[in-house]
Scaffold this motif. Structure first.
Motif, PDB file in Angstrom:
ATOM      1  N   GLN A 251       0.820  -1.211   0.000  1.00 44.46           N
ATOM      2  CA  GLN A 251       0.000   0.000   0.000  1.00 44.46           C
ATOM      3  C   GLN A 251       0.856   1.265   0.000  1.00 44.46           C
ATOM      4  O   GLN A 251       0.560   2.229  -0.708  1.00 44.46           O
ATOM      5  N   ASP A 292      -7.821  -1.652 -11.274  1.00 42.32           N
ATOM      6  CA  ASP A 292      -8.285  -1.463  -9.901  1.00 42.32           C
ATOM      7  C   ASP A 292      -7.784  -2.645  -9.078  1.00 42.32           C
ATOM      8  O   ASP A 292      -8.330  -3.740  -9.155  1.00 42.32           O
ATOM      9  N   SER A 294      -6.972  -5.205  -6.120  1.00 42.19           N
ATOM     10  CA  SER A 294      -7.704  -5.661  -4.939  1.00 42.19           C
ATOM     11  C   SER A 294      -6.911  -5.443  -3.659  1.00 42.19           C
ATOM     12  O   SER A 294      -7.494  -5.281  -2.589  1.00 42.19           O
ATOM     13  N   ASN A 297      -8.070  -2.134  -2.446  1.00 41.32           N
ATOM     14  CA  ASN A 297      -9.480  -2.062  -2.060  1.00 41.32           C
ATOM     15  C   ASN A 297      -9.826  -2.957  -0.881  1.00 41.32           C
ATOM     16  O   ASN A 297     -10.775  -2.686  -0.152  1.00 41.32           O
ATOM     17  N   ASN A 298      -9.077  -4.034  -0.693  1.00 39.63           N
ATOM     18  CA  ASN A 298      -9.389  -4.995   0.368  1.00 39.63           C
ATOM     19  C   ASN A 298      -8.195  -5.158   1.297  1.00 39.63           C
ATOM     20  O   ASN A 298      -7.501  -6.165   1.265  1.00 39.63           O
ATOM     21  N   GLN A 304     -10.020   2.161   7.320  1.00 40.02           N
ATOM     22  CA  GLN A 304     -10.368   2.655   5.991  1.00 40.02           C
ATOM     23  C   GLN A 304     -10.047   4.135   5.826  1.00 40.02           C
ATOM     24  O   GLN A 304      -9.789   4.601   4.713  1.00 40.02           O
ATOM     25  N   TYR A 311      -6.850   7.370  -2.171  1.00 42.84           N
ATOM     26  CA  TYR A 311      -7.984   7.575  -3.072  1.00 42.84           C
ATOM     27  C   TYR A 311      -8.042   9.013  -3.582  1.00 42.84           C
ATOM     28  O   TYR A 311      -8.387   9.254  -4.744  1.00 42.84           O
ATOM     29  N   SER A 344     -14.294   2.311 -11.175  1.00 42.14           N
ATOM     30  CA  SER A 344     -13.392   1.828 -10.131  1.00 42.14           C
ATOM     31  C   SER A 344     -14.029   2.004  -8.759  1.00 42.14           C
ATOM     32  O   SER A 344     -15.143   2.521  -8.622  1.00 42.14           O
ATOM     33  N   ASN A 345     -13.294   1.627  -7.739  1.00 42.54           N
ATOM     34  CA  ASN A 345     -13.781   1.746  -6.367  1.00 42.54           C
ATOM     35  C   ASN A 345     -13.610   3.157  -5.806  1.00 42.54           C
ATOM     36  O   ASN A 345     -14.136   3.469  -4.743  1.00 42.54           O
ATOM     37  N   TYR A 349     -15.881   4.975  -2.782  1.00 42.47           N
ATOM     38  CA  TYR A 349     -15.204   5.181  -1.499  1.00 42.47           C
ATOM     39  C   TYR A 349     -15.303   6.638  -1.066  1.00 42.47           C
ATOM     40  O   TYR A 349     -15.662   6.932   0.085  1.00 42.47           O
TER      41      TYR A 349
END
Length: 523
Positions: A251, A292, A294, A297-298, A304, A311, A344-345, A349
């Motif tokens: 990340q 995108d 994962s 996102n996860n 979060q 983001y 996308s996410n 978000y």
């Protein structure tokens, strides 16, 4: 991390040394190291025997030695055999065999990346070493997250003496330049400022190191691409980047790459020409926007709210990428970015985050999921008192105003819905088709309109039968234009933009990239 008194025993000598803490030992040792190197009659001639003895004993007292102690000891060893980067890599990896997670083993590699950057080795030898480093990074990245017992050693904070150790590792190359710039030559100013802060996390340092290795590999690919057609080289860079990012699944690494793009040009001016830097930057744009991932996102076990900077950065670099593509006249590439962002996410978000912070029902949703509309919506919320951008608020607002004035986004965003519009150059009809498909849809060659759509749309009026005619056109003989309206969620649109074989491709889109989940299955 070793905050109390530190006793170093020498049984064979019947003596012991006592230090207030590991921190004080590191500071005193770094100062002594720099003094010895400066006073040496020739490079590599300093006598560092006593330092070797002390730190050999220090390291033997830890089942999982602290990063800073390993760094200092490895600097002593490398001083004795400068240029032997393979042995340095083996030494660093040996010390982290018992580390429970990936952060510390990756963070320790910073001197290796720095030495590769400053090395005068042949390109082939450098490339082989970079591949070895990336292989090691891949192995470390597959380790499970550190347990609670190993959290202090692997995912803790760097000691305040970290800055002194940076000087130890940078002294071979320059005593005049900023030590952080020497040791982290490819990190960028934003990352270096973060590393200079006292108490920077080991995980962040690991992300910086992975980003530098990633960028160095891309630069070497470009350097080795002499004579290769630019389109083919660009495709190779993109596919390597897209396949590597989910392997590293880091990340902080992802965030560092985003910040590099936010503060472009990339920090590769000493390795690449301006044109080659653009080539690498475009490849990273594609890799970060069109896929995108994962692992972003996860993220299990992560608050979060900690993902908000990532983001927001993805939002801004997408807008930058769209503007950059439009400036180059590549409307297809620009709309592929808009489409990928919209599905996308990121929009979901940011909308959920802002709605939760402001209170459900307190704010209306943005008029569209495009980067322009979403950024304007967030800026409006910031003006109403919601803290979105923090210290970067003024910079973001200025950027939005500039984009609206330069590109007319303010006018473009008054139309509701996340609709995508295309020009059908093959048709002579002047209609807007609001259906989701037609029999000849697959045979129509399309390109996105960008500014052309707005100019044309403003010159058309709505008739009761759904037919739109030109109003006040200056050239009656101009080719007629057919506007076809699609919804972002239409599968046909996704396939059209993300397919590598469509007629609109300019060689800029990632061609059939596998998702990270598919890559894992193929492994």
């Amino acid at each position: 991390m070793a905050a109390g008194p530190l006793v170093v025993d020498f049984p064979s000598m019947g003596a012991a040394l006592c230090f207030n803490s590991l921190e004080s030992l590191l500071r005193d040792s770094a100062s002594g190291f720099l003094a010895a190197v400066s006073a040496a009659p020739a490079p590599g001639a300093a006598d560092l025997t006593n330092f070797h003895r002390v730190f050999s004993r220090v390291l033997s007292g830890y089942p999982d030695p602290p990063l800073e102690a390993i760094w200092f000891f490895s600097a002593l060893s490398f001083h004795d055999s400068p240029g032997d980067l393979r042995s340095l890599l083996q030494l660093l990896s040996a010390f982290t065999a018992s580390s429970p997670g990936a952060a510390k083993p990756l963070a320790l590699l910073a001197p290796v990346i720095s030495e590769l950057f400053h090395s005068d080795k042949t390109r082939r030898e450098t490339e082989a070493l970079v591949e070895a480093v990336l292989s090691y990074i891949s192995i470390c990245s597959s380790r499970p997250a550190a347990s609670a017992d190993g959290a202090s050693a692997d995912a803790g904070r760097l000691l305040p003496a970290f800055g002194e150790l940076v000087k130890v590792w940078s002294v071979r190359h320059s005593m005049d330049r900023c030590p952080f710039q020497v040791l982290f030559p490819l990190a960028g100013e934003e990352a270096r400022r973060e590393l200079m802060k006292e108490g920077c996390s080991v995980e962040y340092l690991a992300g910086v190191v992975v980003a530098e290795a990633f960028l160095l590999r891309l630069c070497l690919k470009v350097q080795n691409g002499t004579g290769v057609p630019r389109a083919e080289l660009q495709k190779e860079l993109k596919m390597w980047a897209v396949s590597s990012i989910p392997v590293f699944q880091n990340q902080h690494f992802f965030g560092v790459l985003l910040n590099m793009l936010l503060n472009s040009p990339l920090p590769v001016y000493s390795l690449l020409s301006a044109d080659d830097e653009i080539l690498v930057r475009d490849a990273i744009y594609d890799a970060l926007i069109l896929v995108d991932y994962s692992f972003i996102n996860n993220v299990s076990g992560v608050d979060q709210a900690d993902l908000l900077p990532i983001y927001l950065s993805r939002l801004i670099i997408t807008l930058d990428a769209v503007n950059d593509a439009r400036r180059k006249g590549d409307q297809g590439r620009a709309m592929s970015f808009v489409n990928a962002f919209s599905i996308s996410n990121v929009p979901n978000y940011l909308i959920k985050w802002a709605t939760c912070k402001a209170g459900f029902g307190a704010v209306s949703k943005p008029i569209a999921n495009t980067p322009q509309a979403l950024l304007k919506w967030l800026v409006d919320l910031e003006d109403k008192g919601l803290k979105v951008f923090g210290d970067n608020s003024s910079w973001i607002k200025g950027r939005l105003i500039y984009d609206e004035v330069k590109n007319g986004f303010g006018n473009r965003m008054i139309h509701s819905g996340a609709d995508l519009f295309f020009i059908d150059k093959q048709s002579g009809e002047e209609v807007m088709d609001t259906t989701k498909g037609s029999e000849d849809e697959d045979a129509v060659e399309m390109e996105t309109t960008g500014n052309a759509f707005m100019a044309a749309a403003q010159s058309m009026k709505v008739e009761t039968n759904g037919i739109r005619k030109r109003k006040g056109c200056g050239n009656e003989d101009a080719a007629a234009v057919k506007f076809v309206k699609y919804k972002v969620e239409d599968g046909s649109v996704k396939d059209y933009f993300l397919s590598a074989n469509n007629g609109m491709s300019s060689g800029s889109e990632v061609e059939n990239p596998q998702s990270d989940d598919e890559m894992e299955e193929s492994d």
